[in-house]
Scaffold this motif. Structure first.
Motif, PDB file in Angstrom:
ATOM      1  N   VAL A 133       1.432  10.989 -12.326  1.00  0.00           N
ATOM      2  CA  VAL A 133       0.980  10.627 -13.668  1.00  0.00           C
ATOM      3  C   VAL A 133       0.019   9.445 -13.713  1.00  0.00           C
ATOM      4  O   VAL A 133      -0.755   9.327 -14.657  1.00  0.00           O
ATOM      5  CB  VAL A 133       2.166  10.390 -14.623  1.00  0.00           C
ATOM      6  CG1 VAL A 133       2.955  11.665 -14.829  1.00  0.00           C
ATOM      7  CG2 VAL A 133       3.057   9.270 -14.139  1.00  0.00           C
ATOM      8  N   ASN A 134       0.042   8.569 -12.729  1.00  0.00           N
ATOM      9  CA  ASN A 134      -0.873   7.427 -12.752  1.00  0.00           C
ATOM     10  C   ASN A 134      -1.921   7.517 -11.637  1.00  0.00           C
ATOM     11  O   ASN A 134      -2.402   6.501 -11.146  1.00  0.00           O
ATOM     12  CB  ASN A 134      -0.111   6.099 -12.701  1.00  0.00           C
ATOM     13  CG  ASN A 134       0.543   5.828 -11.358  1.00  0.00           C
ATOM     14  OD1 ASN A 134       0.938   6.754 -10.649  1.00  0.00           O
ATOM     15  ND2 ASN A 134       0.661   4.554 -11.008  1.00  0.00           N
ATOM     16  N   SER A 135      -2.305   8.724 -11.282  1.00  0.00           N
ATOM     17  CA  SER A 135      -3.244   8.918 -10.172  1.00  0.00           C
ATOM     18  C   SER A 135      -4.595   8.240 -10.412  1.00  0.00           C
ATOM     19  O   SER A 135      -5.252   7.829  -9.461  1.00  0.00           O
ATOM     20  CB  SER A 135      -3.452  10.406  -9.896  1.00  0.00           C
ATOM     21  OG  SER A 135      -4.020  11.048 -11.027  1.00  0.00           O
ATOM     22  N   ASN A 136      -5.018   8.115 -11.659  1.00  0.00           N
ATOM     23  CA  ASN A 136      -6.297   7.464 -11.949  1.00  0.00           C
ATOM     24  C   ASN A 136      -6.192   5.944 -11.946  1.00  0.00           C
ATOM     25  O   ASN A 136      -7.212   5.263 -11.984  1.00  0.00           O
ATOM     26  CB  ASN A 136      -6.850   7.929 -13.295  1.00  0.00           C
ATOM     27  CG  ASN A 136      -7.304   9.367 -13.239  1.00  0.00           C
ATOM     28  OD1 ASN A 136      -7.747   9.848 -12.209  1.00  0.00           O
ATOM     29  ND2 ASN A 136      -7.175  10.068 -14.346  1.00  0.00           N
ATOM     30  N   GLY A 137      -4.976   5.405 -11.887  1.00  0.00           N
ATOM     31  CA  GLY A 137      -4.791   3.966 -11.955  1.00  0.00           C
ATOM     32  C   GLY A 137      -4.473   3.292 -10.635  1.00  0.00           C
ATOM     33  O   GLY A 137      -4.250   2.083 -10.605  1.00  0.00           O
ATOM     34  N   VAL A 138      -4.438   4.063  -9.547  1.00  0.00           N
ATOM     35  CA  VAL A 138      -4.131   3.494  -8.229  1.00  0.00           C
ATOM     36  C   VAL A 138      -5.191   3.948  -7.226  1.00  0.00           C
ATOM     37  O   VAL A 138      -5.883   4.937  -7.438  1.00  0.00           O
ATOM     38  CB  VAL A 138      -2.719   3.904  -7.736  1.00  0.00           C
ATOM     39  CG1 VAL A 138      -1.633   3.322  -8.627  1.00  0.00           C
ATOM     40  CG2 VAL A 138      -2.570   5.411  -7.634  1.00  0.00           C
ATOM     41  N   ARG A 139      -5.290   3.208  -6.121  1.00  0.00           N
ATOM     42  CA  ARG A 139      -6.284   3.528  -5.082  1.00  0.00           C
ATOM     43  C   ARG A 139      -5.864   4.701  -4.210  1.00  0.00           C
ATOM     44  O   ARG A 139      -6.688   5.460  -3.717  1.00  0.00           O
ATOM     45  CB  ARG A 139      -6.517   2.301  -4.186  1.00  0.00           C
ATOM     46  CG  ARG A 139      -7.125   1.144  -4.905  1.00  0.00           C
ATOM     47  CD  ARG A 139      -8.571   1.390  -5.161  1.00  0.00           C
ATOM     48  NE  ARG A 139      -9.232   0.170  -5.614  1.00  0.00           N
ATOM     49  CZ  ARG A 139     -10.496   0.111  -5.931  1.00  0.00           C
ATOM     50  NH1 ARG A 139     -11.246   1.187  -5.867  1.00  0.00           N
ATOM     51  NH2 ARG A 139     -11.030  -1.017  -6.329  1.00  0.00           N
ATOM     52  N   VAL A 140      -4.567   4.850  -3.999  1.00  0.00           N
ATOM     53  CA  VAL A 140      -4.052   5.935  -3.160  1.00  0.00           C
ATOM     54  C   VAL A 140      -4.358   7.275  -3.822  1.00  0.00           C
ATOM     55  O   VAL A 140      -4.281   7.410  -5.041  1.00  0.00           O
ATOM     56  CB  VAL A 140      -2.520   5.771  -2.965  1.00  0.00           C
ATOM     57  CG1 VAL A 140      -1.899   7.016  -2.381  1.00  0.00           C
ATOM     58  CG2 VAL A 140      -2.231   4.566  -2.087  1.00  0.00           C
ATOM     59  N   ARG A 141      -4.703   8.252  -2.994  1.00  0.00           N
ATOM     60  CA  ARG A 141      -4.920   9.607  -3.486  1.00  0.00           C
ATOM     61  C   ARG A 141      -3.947  10.548  -2.801  1.00  0.00           C
ATOM     62  O   ARG A 141      -3.671  10.437  -1.610  1.00  0.00           O
ATOM     63  CB  ARG A 141      -6.354  10.081  -3.207  1.00  0.00           C
ATOM     64  CG  ARG A 141      -7.399   9.342  -4.028  1.00  0.00           C
ATOM     65  CD  ARG A 141      -7.258   9.653  -5.523  1.00  0.00           C
ATOM     66  NE  ARG A 141      -8.160   8.862  -6.332  1.00  0.00           N
ATOM     67  CZ  ARG A 141      -7.801   7.822  -7.081  1.00  0.00           C
ATOM     68  NH1 ARG A 141      -6.561   7.415  -7.107  1.00  0.00           N
ATOM     69  NH2 ARG A 141      -8.685   7.181  -7.803  1.00  0.00           N
ATOM     70  N   ILE A 152      -1.559  -2.656  -2.600  1.00  0.00           N
ATOM     71  CA  ILE A 152      -0.260  -2.033  -2.845  1.00  0.00           C
ATOM     72  C   ILE A 152      -0.431  -1.092  -4.025  1.00  0.00           C
ATOM     73  O   ILE A 152      -0.898  -1.506  -5.091  1.00  0.00           O
ATOM     74  CB  ILE A 152       0.821  -3.084  -3.140  1.00  0.00           C
ATOM     75  CG1 ILE A 152       1.015  -3.991  -1.919  1.00  0.00           C
ATOM     76  CG2 ILE A 152       2.136  -2.394  -3.525  1.00  0.00           C
ATOM     77  CD1 ILE A 152       1.967  -5.149  -2.157  1.00  0.00           C
ATOM     78  N   SER A 153      -0.085   0.161  -3.827  1.00  0.00           N
ATOM     79  CA  SER A 153      -0.192   1.167  -4.885  1.00  0.00           C
ATOM     80  C   SER A 153       1.197   1.674  -5.244  1.00  0.00           C
ATOM     81  O   SER A 153       1.951   2.112  -4.380  1.00  0.00           O
ATOM     82  CB  SER A 153      -1.061   2.345  -4.424  1.00  0.00           C
ATOM     83  OG  SER A 153      -2.384   1.929  -4.176  1.00  0.00           O
ATOM     84  N   GLU A 154       1.512   1.612  -6.521  1.00  0.00           N
ATOM     85  CA  GLU A 154       2.778   2.129  -7.033  1.00  0.00           C
ATOM     86  C   GLU A 154       2.482   3.480  -7.679  1.00  0.00           C
ATOM     87  O   GLU A 154       1.903   3.543  -8.764  1.00  0.00           O
ATOM     88  CB  GLU A 154       3.359   1.147  -8.048  1.00  0.00           C
ATOM     89  CG  GLU A 154       4.770   1.470  -8.459  1.00  0.00           C
ATOM     90  CD  GLU A 154       5.377   0.370  -9.308  1.00  0.00           C
ATOM     91  OE1 GLU A 154       5.531   0.591 -10.532  1.00  0.00           O
ATOM     92  OE2 GLU A 154       5.687  -0.698  -8.759  1.00  0.00           O
ATOM     93  N   CYS A 155       2.860   4.541  -6.992  1.00  0.00           N
ATOM     94  CA  CYS A 155       2.552   5.900  -7.423  1.00  0.00           C
ATOM     95  C   CYS A 155       3.726   6.445  -8.235  1.00  0.00           C
ATOM     96  O   CYS A 155       4.833   6.582  -7.721  1.00  0.00           O
ATOM     97  CB  CYS A 155       2.285   6.784  -6.211  1.00  0.00           C
ATOM     98  SG  CYS A 155       1.033   6.106  -5.091  1.00  0.00           S
ATOM     99  N   ILE A 156       3.463   6.774  -9.501  1.00  0.00           N
ATOM    100  CA  ILE A 156       4.506   7.253 -10.401  1.00  0.00           C
ATOM    101  C   ILE A 156       4.379   8.770 -10.562  1.00  0.00           C
ATOM    102  O   ILE A 156       3.315   9.282 -10.903  1.00  0.00           O
ATOM    103  CB  ILE A 156       4.404   6.575 -11.790  1.00  0.00           C
ATOM    104  CG1 ILE A 156       4.409   5.053 -11.659  1.00  0.00           C
ATOM    105  CG2 ILE A 156       5.518   7.069 -12.712  1.00  0.00           C
ATOM    106  CD1 ILE A 156       5.660   4.461 -11.085  1.00  0.00           C
TER     107      ILE A 156
END
Length: 131
Positions: A55-63, A94-98
Motif C-alpha cells: 500500500v505504500n509502494s510510492n512512499g518508500v525507496r524499496v521496490r 530504511i524502508s518500512e513496507c506496509i
C-alpha cells in the motif's frame, strides 16, 4: 507467532496468524531480499480471491517484484506461504513496507493489522556489504 487482535476483521469470523517472526532485514544497497509470510487461517472464513497489496509502494525507496501478490485459496485451519522480492535499488535508507490483505473488492480484510504484514528493509553502504 503473532495473532491478529488489533481491530475487528472486515469479515466476522476471519482470523489470521503470522508464523514468520522475521520482518526486519539489513542488507547491502545492491542486494535484494526475499521475504516470506507464513499465514494461517485460524478463523472460520475461507480466503478466496484475496491479495496482498503493497500500500505504500510510492512512499518508500524499496521496490517489490510485484505490488500485488495473489493469496492462494486458504481454508480455515490451513497455512499459506507468500513470498516477495524487495530490491533496495542502491539507496542507503530504511524502508518500512506496509502490506494489506484485501478481498476482490479492495476491502482491507484485517484493518489495523499493518504490524502483521509490515516488512522493514535497512539497506546500507559499508565494508561489510562489499562483494
Amino acid at each position: 507467532t503473532e495473532l491478529y487482535t488489533s481491530a475487528e476483521p472486515h469479515y466476522i469470523g476471519d482470523r489470521i496468524d503470522n508464523s514468520n517472526t522475521i520482518n526486519t532485514y539489513t542488507t547491502s544497497v545492491y542486494t535484494p531480499i526475499e521475504h516470506e509470510w507464513l499465514l494461517s487461517n485460524t478463523g472460520s472464513v475461507p480466503w478466496i480471491d484475496r491479495k496482498m497489496v503493497f500500500v505504500n509502494s510510492n512512499g518508500v525507496r524499496v521496490r517489490a517484484n510485484s505490488n500485488i501478490l495473489s493469496v492462494p485459496i486458504t481454508l480455515p485451519g490451513e497455512q499459506v506461504s507468500i513470498k516477495v522480492q524487495l530490491d533496495p535499488r542502491h539507496f542507503d535508507c530504511i524502508s518500512e513496507c506496509i502490506w494489506e490483505m484485501v478481498d476482490n473488492q479492495g476491502n482491507n480484510c484485517f484493518p489495523g493489522s499493518s504490524h502483521l504484514f509490515k516488512v522493514i528493509v535497512d539497506s546500507q553502504f559499508g565494508p561489510e556489504f562489499k562483494s
